[in-house]
Design a protein around this motif. Structure first.
Motif, PDB file in Angstrom:
ATOM      1  N   CYS A 177      44.030  24.635  21.110  1.00  0.00           N
ATOM      2  CA  CYS A 177      44.671  25.683  20.322  1.00  0.00           C
ATOM      3  C   CYS A 177      44.699  26.984  21.107  1.00  0.00           C
ATOM      4  O   CYS A 177      43.949  27.170  22.073  1.00  0.00           O
ATOM      5  CB  CYS A 177      43.995  25.868  18.963  1.00  0.00           C
ATOM      6  SG  CYS A 177      42.420  26.750  19.001  1.00  0.00           S
ATOM      7  N   ASP A 178      45.581  27.903  20.676  1.00  0.00           N
ATOM      8  CA  ASP A 178      45.650  29.212  21.304  1.00  0.00           C
ATOM      9  C   ASP A 178      44.743  30.184  20.557  1.00  0.00           C
ATOM     10  O   ASP A 178      43.999  29.790  19.644  1.00  0.00           O
ATOM     11  CB  ASP A 178      47.100  29.715  21.369  1.00  0.00           C
ATOM     12  CG  ASP A 178      47.757  29.841  19.996  1.00  0.00           C
ATOM     13  OD1 ASP A 178      47.019  29.916  18.978  1.00  0.00           O
ATOM     14  OD2 ASP A 178      48.996  29.885  19.920  1.00  0.00           O
ATOM     15  N   ASP A 179      44.808  31.465  20.909  1.00  0.00           N
ATOM     16  CA  ASP A 179      43.885  32.426  20.294  1.00  0.00           C
ATOM     17  C   ASP A 179      44.200  32.711  18.831  1.00  0.00           C
ATOM     18  O   ASP A 179      43.420  33.363  18.140  1.00  0.00           O
ATOM     19  CB  ASP A 179      43.845  33.724  21.094  1.00  0.00           C
ATOM     20  CG  ASP A 179      45.213  34.364  21.270  1.00  0.00           C
ATOM     21  OD1 ASP A 179      46.202  33.824  20.720  1.00  0.00           O
ATOM     22  OD2 ASP A 179      45.300  35.389  21.958  1.00  0.00           O
ATOM     23  N   LYS A 180      45.334  32.210  18.352  1.00  0.00           N
ATOM     24  CA  LYS A 180      45.675  32.343  16.935  1.00  0.00           C
ATOM     25  C   LYS A 180      45.328  31.087  16.140  1.00  0.00           C
ATOM     26  O   LYS A 180      45.561  31.035  14.933  1.00  0.00           O
ATOM     27  CB  LYS A 180      47.165  32.656  16.773  1.00  0.00           C
ATOM     28  CG  LYS A 180      47.570  33.986  17.403  1.00  0.00           C
ATOM     29  CD  LYS A 180      49.062  34.225  17.238  1.00  0.00           C
ATOM     30  CE  LYS A 180      49.477  35.554  17.889  1.00  0.00           C
ATOM     31  NZ  LYS A 180      50.949  35.775  17.784  1.00  0.00           N
ATOM     32  N   SER A 193      46.689  28.103  16.718  1.00  0.00           N
ATOM     33  CA  SER A 193      47.841  27.199  16.646  1.00  0.00           C
ATOM     34  C   SER A 193      47.750  26.121  17.717  1.00  0.00           C
ATOM     35  O   SER A 193      47.411  26.398  18.870  1.00  0.00           O
ATOM     36  CB  SER A 193      49.142  27.977  16.830  1.00  0.00           C
ATOM     37  OG  SER A 193      49.314  28.931  15.798  1.00  0.00           O
ATOM     38  N   ASP A 228      35.747  33.368  11.979  1.00  0.00           N
ATOM     39  CA  ASP A 228      36.297  34.383  11.077  1.00  0.00           C
ATOM     40  C   ASP A 228      35.248  34.879  10.086  1.00  0.00           C
ATOM     41  O   ASP A 228      35.138  36.076   9.826  1.00  0.00           O
ATOM     42  CB  ASP A 228      37.479  33.799  10.301  1.00  0.00           C
ATOM     43  CG  ASP A 228      38.803  34.139  10.952  1.00  0.00           C
ATOM     44  OD1 ASP A 228      38.820  34.961  11.877  1.00  0.00           O
ATOM     45  OD2 ASP A 228      39.818  33.565  10.536  1.00  0.00           O
TER      46      ASP A 228
END
Length: 309
Positions: free
Chosen positions: A86-89, A91, A255
Protein backbone atom coordinates in the motif's frame (compact mmCIF):
# COMPACT_ATOMS: atom_id res chain seq x y z
CA UNK A 1 -22.35 -0.52 6.78
CA UNK A 2 -24.78 2.10 5.39
CA UNK A 3 -23.22 5.11 3.70
CA UNK A 4 -19.70 3.62 3.63
CA UNK A 5 -18.16 2.49 0.35
CA UNK A 6 -15.22 0.09 0.31
CA UNK A 7 -12.73 -0.37 -2.52
CA UNK A 8 -13.17 -3.34 -4.84
CA UNK A 9 -10.29 -5.64 -3.93
CA UNK A 10 -9.10 -8.66 -5.89
CA UNK A 11 -6.66 -11.19 -4.46
CA UNK A 12 -4.61 -12.30 -7.44
CA UNK A 13 -3.99 -16.06 -7.38
CA UNK A 14 -0.41 -16.92 -8.31
CA UNK A 15 0.58 -20.34 -9.64
CA UNK A 16 3.63 -21.60 -11.51
CA UNK A 17 2.16 -20.58 -14.90
CA UNK A 18 1.75 -16.87 -14.02
CA UNK A 19 4.55 -16.36 -11.46
CA UNK A 20 6.77 -14.25 -13.74
CA UNK A 21 3.89 -12.02 -14.85
CA UNK A 22 2.76 -11.35 -11.30
CA UNK A 23 6.25 -10.43 -10.13
CA UNK A 24 6.43 -7.93 -12.98
CA UNK A 25 3.32 -6.29 -11.51
CA UNK A 26 4.75 -6.41 -7.99
CA UNK A 27 7.89 -4.61 -9.15
CA UNK A 28 5.74 -1.91 -10.76
CA UNK A 29 3.63 -1.57 -7.59
CA UNK A 30 6.77 -1.30 -5.47
CA UNK A 31 7.75 1.94 -7.21
CA UNK A 32 4.94 3.83 -5.45
CA UNK A 33 3.65 1.50 -2.71
CA UNK A 34 6.25 1.20 0.05
CA UNK A 35 4.43 -0.61 2.84
CA UNK A 36 4.34 -4.41 2.55
CA UNK A 37 2.33 -6.89 4.60
CA UNK A 38 2.52 -10.65 4.35
CA UNK A 39 1.16 -13.80 5.93
CA UNK A 40 1.76 -17.50 5.38
CA UNK A 41 -0.15 -20.73 5.70
CA UNK A 42 1.80 -23.83 6.72
CA UNK A 43 1.02 -27.33 8.06
CA UNK A 44 0.77 -26.24 11.67
CA UNK A 45 2.89 -26.86 14.74
CA UNK A 46 4.17 -30.45 14.77
CA UNK A 47 6.66 -30.27 17.66
CA UNK A 48 5.88 -28.93 21.14
CA UNK A 49 7.71 -29.38 24.45
CA UNK A 50 6.22 -32.42 26.17
CA UNK A 51 6.96 -31.22 29.70
CA UNK A 52 5.35 -27.77 29.40
CA UNK A 53 1.64 -27.08 29.71
CA UNK A 54 0.12 -25.50 26.60
CA UNK A 55 -1.02 -22.47 28.63
CA UNK A 56 2.57 -21.89 29.73
CA UNK A 57 4.05 -21.85 26.21
CA UNK A 58 3.45 -18.11 25.88
CA UNK A 59 5.58 -17.46 28.95
CA UNK A 60 8.72 -19.18 27.70
CA UNK A 61 11.89 -17.11 27.24
CA UNK A 62 12.59 -15.91 23.73
CA UNK A 63 15.45 -18.29 23.04
CA UNK A 64 13.24 -21.32 23.83
CA UNK A 65 10.40 -19.93 21.72
CA UNK A 66 12.84 -19.59 18.84
CA UNK A 67 14.05 -23.18 19.25
CA UNK A 68 10.44 -24.39 18.95
CA UNK A 69 9.79 -22.22 15.89
CA UNK A 70 13.09 -23.25 14.27
CA UNK A 71 12.44 -26.98 14.68
CA UNK A 72 8.86 -26.72 13.41
CA UNK A 73 9.72 -24.61 10.38
CA UNK A 74 12.71 -26.77 9.46
CA UNK A 75 10.46 -29.86 9.54
CA UNK A 76 7.56 -28.47 7.49
CA UNK A 77 6.92 -26.86 4.11
CA UNK A 78 5.10 -23.66 3.21
CA UNK A 79 1.64 -23.90 1.62
CA UNK A 80 0.62 -20.31 0.82
CA UNK A 81 1.93 -16.79 1.19
CA UNK A 82 -0.04 -13.56 0.89
CA UNK A 83 1.51 -10.25 -0.13
CA UNK A 84 -0.04 -6.77 -0.11
CA UNK A 85 1.50 -3.38 -0.82
CA UNK A 86 0.00 0.00 0.00
CA UNK A 87 0.97 3.65 -0.36
CA UNK A 88 1.07 6.25 2.41
CA UNK A 89 -2.69 6.72 2.10
CA UNK A 90 -3.36 3.02 2.61
CA UNK A 91 -4.37 2.39 -1.01
CA UNK A 92 -3.40 -0.82 -2.76
CA UNK A 93 -2.10 -0.77 -6.37
CA UNK A 94 -4.85 -0.57 -8.99
CA UNK A 95 -2.88 -0.61 -12.26
CA UNK A 96 -5.32 1.92 -13.74
CA UNK A 97 -8.37 -0.29 -13.20
CA UNK A 98 -11.39 0.01 -10.92
CA UNK A 99 -9.95 -2.69 -8.66
CA UNK A 100 -7.21 -2.75 -6.04
CA UNK A 101 -4.98 -5.79 -5.84
CA UNK A 102 -3.12 -8.07 -3.47
CA UNK A 103 -1.45 -11.45 -4.11
CA UNK A 104 -1.71 -15.03 -2.90
CA UNK A 105 1.12 -17.40 -3.83
CA UNK A 106 0.27 -21.11 -3.90
CA UNK A 107 3.24 -23.42 -3.39
CA UNK A 108 3.81 -27.01 -4.43
CA UNK A 109 6.39 -27.76 -1.71
CA UNK A 110 3.92 -29.30 0.72
CA UNK A 111 2.75 -32.86 -0.04
CA UNK A 112 -0.34 -33.53 2.04
CA UNK A 113 0.06 -37.29 1.51
CA UNK A 114 3.64 -37.65 2.70
CA UNK A 115 4.89 -34.58 4.57
CA UNK A 116 4.94 -33.88 8.30
CA UNK A 117 1.77 -32.03 9.34
CA UNK A 118 -0.63 -31.22 12.13
CA UNK A 119 -3.90 -32.93 11.06
CA UNK A 120 -6.08 -30.30 12.76
CA UNK A 121 -4.32 -27.50 10.89
CA UNK A 122 -4.69 -29.32 7.58
CA UNK A 123 -8.42 -29.87 8.13
CA UNK A 124 -8.87 -26.20 9.01
CA UNK A 125 -7.05 -25.07 5.86
CA UNK A 126 -9.02 -27.52 3.73
CA UNK A 127 -12.29 -26.25 5.20
CA UNK A 128 -11.24 -22.70 4.27
CA UNK A 129 -10.81 -23.64 0.63
CA UNK A 130 -7.18 -24.66 0.15
CA UNK A 131 -6.94 -27.38 -2.52
CA UNK A 132 -3.85 -29.39 -1.66
CA UNK A 133 -4.04 -31.51 -4.82
CA UNK A 134 -4.12 -28.41 -7.03
CA UNK A 135 -1.16 -26.97 -5.14
CA UNK A 136 0.85 -30.13 -5.83
CA UNK A 137 -0.04 -30.08 -9.52
CA UNK A 138 -0.05 -26.36 -10.37
CA UNK A 139 1.72 -24.73 -7.45
CA UNK A 140 4.94 -22.71 -7.41
CA UNK A 141 8.31 -24.25 -6.66
CA UNK A 142 9.57 -22.17 -3.76
CA UNK A 143 13.06 -22.04 -5.36
CA UNK A 144 11.58 -20.18 -8.34
CA UNK A 145 9.72 -17.85 -6.00
CA UNK A 146 12.87 -17.19 -3.96
CA UNK A 147 14.89 -16.22 -7.02
CA UNK A 148 12.28 -13.67 -8.10
CA UNK A 149 11.67 -12.39 -4.58
CA UNK A 150 15.38 -11.74 -4.03
CA UNK A 151 15.46 -9.71 -7.25
CA UNK A 152 12.20 -7.86 -6.62
CA UNK A 153 13.71 -4.90 -4.77
CA UNK A 154 11.48 -5.50 -1.74
CA UNK A 155 14.23 -7.01 0.41
CA UNK A 156 17.56 -5.91 1.83
CA UNK A 157 19.07 -4.39 4.95
CA UNK A 158 18.70 -0.92 3.39
CA UNK A 159 15.26 -1.61 1.98
CA UNK A 160 13.02 1.41 1.35
CA UNK A 161 10.00 -0.67 2.35
CA UNK A 162 8.20 -0.98 5.67
CA UNK A 163 7.21 -4.59 6.43
CA UNK A 164 4.16 -5.49 8.52
CA UNK A 165 3.14 -8.78 10.14
CA UNK A 166 0.79 -9.97 12.85
CA UNK A 167 2.38 -12.47 15.26
CA UNK A 168 4.81 -12.92 12.42
CA UNK A 169 7.63 -15.10 13.77
CA UNK A 170 6.45 -18.25 11.99
CA UNK A 171 5.61 -16.32 8.81
CA UNK A 172 9.05 -14.70 8.70
CA UNK A 173 10.75 -18.00 9.48
CA UNK A 174 8.96 -19.82 6.66
CA UNK A 175 9.74 -17.06 4.17
CA UNK A 176 13.35 -16.95 5.35
CA UNK A 177 13.76 -20.71 4.91
CA UNK A 178 12.67 -20.64 1.28
CA UNK A 179 14.84 -17.58 0.57
CA UNK A 180 18.06 -18.97 2.05
CA UNK A 181 17.38 -22.52 0.73
CA UNK A 182 18.60 -24.17 3.90
CA UNK A 183 17.69 -24.68 7.54
CA UNK A 184 17.14 -21.68 9.79
CA UNK A 185 20.00 -20.23 11.87
CA UNK A 186 20.76 -22.23 14.98
CA UNK A 187 20.14 -19.53 17.57
CA UNK A 188 17.87 -16.52 18.06
CA UNK A 189 20.60 -13.94 17.54
CA UNK A 190 21.56 -15.46 14.20
CA UNK A 191 17.91 -15.50 13.18
CA UNK A 192 17.25 -11.87 14.14
CA UNK A 193 20.42 -10.72 12.40
CA UNK A 194 19.21 -12.40 9.25
CA UNK A 195 15.72 -10.93 9.69
CA UNK A 196 17.23 -7.44 9.67
CA UNK A 197 19.43 -8.33 6.72
CA UNK A 198 16.43 -9.51 4.70
CA UNK A 199 13.78 -6.99 5.72
CA UNK A 200 15.72 -4.00 7.00
CA UNK A 201 15.00 -2.24 10.26
CA UNK A 202 11.47 -1.08 9.39
CA UNK A 203 9.72 -4.33 10.25
CA UNK A 204 6.74 -4.27 12.60
CA UNK A 205 4.86 -7.06 14.35
CA UNK A 206 1.46 -5.73 15.35
CA UNK A 207 1.08 -8.43 18.00
CA UNK A 208 4.14 -7.05 19.80
CA UNK A 209 3.02 -3.43 19.40
CA UNK A 210 -0.39 -4.17 20.96
CA UNK A 211 1.22 -4.79 24.32
CA UNK A 212 1.79 -1.06 24.69
CA UNK A 213 -1.81 -0.07 23.87
CA UNK A 214 -4.75 -0.36 26.23
CA UNK A 215 -7.74 -2.38 25.13
CA UNK A 216 -6.12 -4.58 22.48
CA UNK A 217 -5.72 -8.33 22.91
CA UNK A 218 -6.23 -11.61 21.08
CA UNK A 219 -5.72 -12.70 17.50
CA UNK A 220 -5.91 -10.79 14.25
CA UNK A 221 -9.68 -11.10 13.82
CA UNK A 222 -10.33 -9.94 17.39
CA UNK A 223 -8.04 -6.92 17.05
CA UNK A 224 -9.53 -5.98 13.68
CA UNK A 225 -13.04 -6.13 15.13
CA UNK A 226 -11.97 -4.05 18.11
CA UNK A 227 -10.65 -1.36 15.76
CA UNK A 228 -13.69 -1.53 13.48
CA UNK A 229 -11.81 -3.03 10.53
CA UNK A 230 -13.79 -5.27 8.17
CA UNK A 231 -12.38 -8.12 6.09
CA UNK A 232 -12.77 -6.94 2.49
CA UNK A 233 -11.79 -10.07 0.55
CA UNK A 234 -11.65 -13.81 1.14
CA UNK A 235 -11.84 -15.43 4.55
CA UNK A 236 -9.63 -16.30 7.50
CA UNK A 237 -6.78 -18.79 7.08
CA UNK A 238 -6.36 -17.82 3.45
CA UNK A 239 -2.98 -16.13 3.17
CA UNK A 240 -4.08 -13.35 0.82
CA UNK A 241 -7.13 -12.42 2.87
CA UNK A 242 -5.25 -12.50 6.18
CA UNK A 243 -2.49 -10.36 4.65
CA UNK A 244 -5.02 -7.74 3.61
CA UNK A 245 -6.62 -7.74 7.05
CA UNK A 246 -3.17 -7.38 8.65
CA UNK A 247 -2.40 -4.36 6.50
CA UNK A 248 -5.80 -2.71 7.05
CA UNK A 249 -5.61 -3.32 10.80
CA UNK A 250 -2.07 -1.94 11.03
CA UNK A 251 -3.07 1.27 9.22
CA UNK A 252 -6.07 1.73 11.53
CA UNK A 253 -3.88 0.94 14.54
CA UNK A 254 -1.48 3.74 13.56
CA UNK A 255 -4.41 6.15 13.19
CA UNK A 256 -5.82 5.31 16.60
CA UNK A 257 -2.70 4.94 18.72
CA UNK A 258 0.13 6.77 16.98
CA UNK A 259 -1.35 10.07 15.89
CA UNK A 260 -2.15 12.97 18.17
CA UNK A 261 -4.26 16.04 17.62
CA UNK A 262 -2.77 19.48 18.03
CA UNK A 263 -3.43 23.00 16.79
CA UNK A 264 -2.26 22.21 13.27
CA UNK A 265 -4.08 18.91 12.91
CA UNK A 266 -2.71 15.38 13.12
CA UNK A 267 0.94 14.65 13.72
CA UNK A 268 2.46 11.19 13.46
CA UNK A 269 4.29 10.14 16.60
CA UNK A 270 6.90 8.34 14.54
CA UNK A 271 9.51 8.56 17.27
CA UNK A 272 7.40 6.23 19.42
CA UNK A 273 7.58 3.55 16.73
CA UNK A 274 11.36 3.43 16.66
CA UNK A 275 11.64 1.12 19.66
CA UNK A 276 9.13 -1.27 18.12
CA UNK A 277 11.06 -1.81 14.90
CA UNK A 278 12.38 -5.28 14.13
CA UNK A 279 10.90 -6.81 17.30
CA UNK A 280 8.84 -9.99 16.95
CA UNK A 281 6.25 -11.11 19.48
CA UNK A 282 7.69 -13.95 21.55
CA UNK A 283 11.22 -13.38 20.25
CA UNK A 284 12.03 -10.11 21.99
CA UNK A 285 15.71 -9.50 22.69
CA UNK A 286 16.81 -7.86 25.92
CA UNK A 287 18.79 -4.63 25.95
CA UNK A 288 22.09 -6.46 26.21
CA UNK A 289 21.67 -7.99 22.77
CA UNK A 290 22.33 -5.80 19.76
CA UNK A 291 21.81 -6.89 16.18
CA UNK A 292 24.99 -6.85 14.17
CA UNK A 293 24.82 -7.43 10.46
CA UNK A 294 28.60 -7.72 10.32
CA UNK A 295 28.39 -11.05 12.15
CA UNK A 296 26.37 -12.66 9.37
CA UNK A 297 27.78 -15.42 7.24
CA UNK A 298 27.25 -13.78 3.87
CA UNK A 299 27.10 -17.16 2.16
CA UNK A 300 23.83 -17.98 3.91
CA UNK A 301 21.74 -17.25 0.88
CA UNK A 302 22.03 -16.27 -2.75
CA UNK A 303 22.59 -12.60 -3.50
CA UNK A 304 23.24 -11.90 0.19
CA UNK A 305 26.03 -9.52 -0.70
CA UNK A 306 23.42 -7.36 -2.47
CA UNK A 307 20.90 -7.51 0.36
CA UNK A 308 23.25 -6.89 3.27
CA UNK A 309 25.37 -4.11 1.79
Amino acid sequence: MDGVSFPLIVVRQVWKHNLLKEFDLIRIAGMTHRMVAFDTEFPGVVFSPINIDKQELGKLPSFLNYNIIRDNVNATNIIQMGLALCDDKGSLPNFCTKYQYAWEFNFRDFDVYNDVQNPKSIELLRSQGINFDKNLKEGIDSADFAELMLKSGLLGSHSAFTWVTFHGAYDIAHLMKILIRQSLPYDLMGFMNLVQCLFGKRLFDLKHMMKFCDGLYGGLETVANRLGVERLAGKSHQAGSDTLLTLQTFMKFLDVYFKEKNDVGLRNNGHLLTGMQCVLHGLELNNNHQLNNASLNLNLFRQSHVLCN
